[in-house]
Design a protein around this motif. Structure first.
Motif, short mmCIF file in Angstrom:
data_model
loop_
_atom_site.label_atom_id
_atom_site.label_comp_id
_atom_site.label_asym_id
_atom_site.label_seq_id
_atom_site.Cartn_x
_atom_site.Cartn_y
_atom_site.Cartn_z
N ARG A 74 0.84 -1.21 0.00
CA ARG A 74 0.00 0.00 0.00
C ARG A 74 0.87 1.26 0.00
NH1 ARG A 74 -5.33 1.41 -0.55
NH2 ARG A 74 -4.36 2.78 -2.02
N ARG A 75 1.88 1.29 0.87
CA ARG A 75 2.76 2.46 0.94
C ARG A 75 3.51 2.67 -0.37
NH1 ARG A 75 3.35 0.31 6.21
NH2 ARG A 75 5.25 -0.81 5.62
N ASP A 78 1.04 3.85 -3.12
CA ASP A 78 0.66 5.25 -2.86
C ASP A 78 1.81 6.19 -3.21
OD1 ASP A 78 -1.82 4.45 -1.99
OD2 ASP A 78 -1.41 4.82 0.14
N ARG A 83 -2.92 3.24 -8.05
CA ARG A 83 -4.05 2.67 -7.30
C ARG A 83 -3.73 1.24 -6.93
NH1 ARG A 83 -9.27 2.48 -10.30
NH2 ARG A 83 -10.04 1.87 -8.25
N ASP A 109 -9.72 3.53 -1.65
CA ASP A 109 -9.01 4.11 -2.79
C ASP A 109 -8.36 5.42 -2.36
OD1 ASP A 109 -8.42 3.29 -5.32
OD2 ASP A 109 -10.25 4.07 -6.24
N ARG A 110 -7.13 5.62 -2.74
CA ARG A 110 -6.43 6.85 -2.44
C ARG A 110 -6.85 7.92 -3.43
NH1 ARG A 110 -6.22 5.25 2.00
NH2 ARG A 110 -4.72 6.60 2.94
#
Length: 112
Positions: A74-75, A78, A83, A109-110
């Motif tokens: 995730r990091r 991002d 995505r 979702d970012r």
């Protein structure tokens, strides 16, 4: 766990370029490095991959090391401005994400 190769280049126009990394079997101390390397390869691919999908449908177990790897994915995604989608999450993974309070972070979702 097995991973898929980096997808072939696509034309610049059209839908977002997506890379899928399947997780098969246990996501644990022995297999986490493979997941992280596969995601890093997709993030470094040219042309750019816009969406990284981790297919969890064949995941039989995710321990604390596996959860740590998903958090690192995730990091990384991002930080690259892409995505992340965790697809076909089995019940045991859903439960782990809820119990650890990481579901919102991993599944939301970012913003672009």
């Amino acid at each position: 766990m097995s991973t898929s190769p980096v997808p072939p280049p696509r034309p610049a126009a059209g839908p977002p370029r997506t890379a899928t990394v399947p997780v098969e079997g246990e996501l644990d101390h022995e297999s986490c490095g493979e997941l992280l390397r596969a995601v890093a390869a997709h993030l470094a691919a040219r042309p750019r991959v816009d969406v990284v999908r981790v297919d969890c449908g064949d995941m039989s177990l995710c321990d604390s090391t596996g959860l740590s790897a998903l958090l690192q994915v995730r990091r990384d995604v991002d930080a690259a401005g892409r995505r992340l989608l965790l697809d076909r999450r089995p019940a045991h993974l859903e439960r782990l994400l809820r119990l650890t309070g990481t579901a919102d972070y991993l599944l939301t979702d970012r913003p672009d």
